[in-house]
Design a protein around this motif. Structure first.
Motif, PDB file in Angstrom:
ATOM      1  N   TRP A 139       0.790  -1.317   0.120  1.00 21.26           N
ATOM      2  CA  TRP A 139      -0.060  -0.290   0.134  1.00 21.26           C
ATOM      3  C   TRP A 139       0.884   1.067  -0.046  1.00 21.26           C
ATOM      4  N   GLU A 179      -2.774  -2.943  -3.006  1.00 17.84           N
ATOM      5  CA  GLU A 179      -4.040  -2.224  -2.490  1.00 17.84           C
ATOM      6  C   GLU A 179      -4.253  -0.856  -2.926  1.00 17.84           C
ATOM      7  N   LYS A 181      -6.575   3.120  -2.306  1.00 20.48           N
ATOM      8  CA  LYS A 181      -7.276   4.001  -1.510  1.00 20.48           C
ATOM      9  C   LYS A 181      -7.459   5.043  -2.347  1.00 20.48           C
TER      10      LYS A 181
END
Length: 386
Positions: A139, A179, A181
């Motif tokens: 991430w 990941e 976001k």
């Protein structure tokens, strides 16, 4: 095998990974809140994780976060986990807690900073080799706050270059889970803001690169189960970070904000062939105001309950209603499964596994909380950045 027997058999095989950092101190952007009995070392985190697994029977692996869980001997840490009935799971990299990463890590405009970040990612693969871990979780907090701050396309090129270098380093049986976001801590652009960006990079890299869906990393109203269905269809869903959020951030207990959404996600997992070892079910939560171990046990139970309901969907009846265009009947099939009280079923599953039917109550009776409060009075507690 009856339908209920098949559901129970599937539930006994479920595996939910708990995160080491959930056992340590955490907080908001303004304050980290300490609790009594919090682990001081990675081994003590594993001790607590073993209690969660002992009471639930379905939490056999623990994700590590580097450098928060750095030790001198990772093979020895893996042996320690094995002695407690656990194994080490995903290795989570950290390229967001260093002053050099103020303007990004692998996307930073300075090549020296990018090299530093890449070296850390490669170090994490070395750790995977030592622990026997399958998954490297990536991430990136990388992004920009202002228009014109950096070249958006150039940052994607830098990201692709770093991912390719890490991908090349992966060994047999190892995977990269990317990941996404959509905002925070970068508020103008985020370099991996959505599943499409993550998917595009993973598609270019190859079969060892998979997308991980953090259930809290979406704008309000996003149809997460659609994303899950598409990624499964494309063979690119590597796993989940389960948690909840109401508006932003993502650190609340899974299923606490919208249990119906969790059920819908799990139905797409079951329907799409994602219920199995290839799809990693991981918690990614921080427990700030609630007791940590009971909160993690409850989170595992919430995933179990959503899974049980998803497994109980009458798929033949649903397919028939869908084929005939009977909208109300199709919706009713899903709602019937969702409205089923699966707690008695899960209690039976636990008893058949030799466990207490009520994991939270069993934990409170175990005396573990009192024991660790006394034994861990001294020393520095683990937490964010430690």
């Amino acid at each position: 095998m009856t339908a209920v027997s098949a559901v129970k058999a599937a539930l006994r095989k479920q595996a939910i990974e708990t995160p080491s950092w959930a056992y340590g101190n955490s907080g908001t952007r303004f304050k980290v809140f300490a609790q009594p009995g919090v682990p001081r070392t990675p081994r003590e985190k594993l001790d607590d994780a073993a209690r969660v697994h002992a009471h639930t029977g379905v939490a056999p692996t623990v994700a590590l976060h580097i450098p928060w869980d750095r030790v001198d001997d990772y093979a020895a840490l893996a042996d320690y986990a094995k002695e407690r009935g656990l194994s080490l799971g995903a290795i989570n990299s950290n390229v967001f807690q260093d002053d050099d990463y103020r303007l990004g890590s692998v996307c930073h405009p300075d090549a020296a900073v990018r090299r530093k970040a890449l070296d850390h990612l490669l170090e994490c693969v070395d750790i995977m080799d030592a622990t026997g871990s399958r998954d490297l979780k990536l991430w990136f907090a990388d992004g920009t706050n202002y228009p014109g701050q950096d070249d958006v396309r150039a940052r994607q090129d830098r990201l692709a270059e770093a991912l390719a270098a890490v991908y090349e380093r992966l060994g047999e049986g190892q995977r990269m889970l990317l990941e996404y976001k959509f905002f925070e801590p970068s508020f103008y652009t985020t370099d991996v803001p959505d599943w499409g960006t993550a998917y595009a990079h993973c598609l270019r890299l190859g079969e060892k690169a998979q997308v991980v869906v953090d259930t809290g990393h979406h704008a309000p109203g996003t149809n997460i189960e659609f994303i899950v269905a598409v990624l499964l269809r494309e063979g690119k869903l590597g796993g989940f970070d389960f948690n909840s959020r109401f508006y932003a951030d993502d650190d609340l207990m899974v299923g606490s904000a919208d249990p119906f959404q969790l059920f819908r996600i799990m139905y797409e997992v079951v329907r799409g062939g994602g219920y199995g070892p290839r799809t990693a079910f991981m918690l990614d939560q921080c427990h700030n105001i609630e007791a940590k171990i009971p909160a993690i046990i409850r989170s595992v139970m919430n995933v179990q309950e959503a899974t049980a309901k998803a497994l109980l969907v009458d798929r033949d009846a649903l397919s028939a209603a869908q084929a005939s265009g009977d909208v109300l009947a199709a919706n009713a099939v899903l709602m019937d499964a969702y409205n089923t009280d699966v707690r008695p079923l899960l209690a039976e599953v636990r008893e058949e596994m030799g466990l207490d039917p009520d994991p939270v109550a069993a934990y409170h009776r175990s005396g573990w909380a009192e024991r660790i409060t006394e034994e861990r009075k001294d020393g520095r507690q683990a937490g964010w950045g430690a």
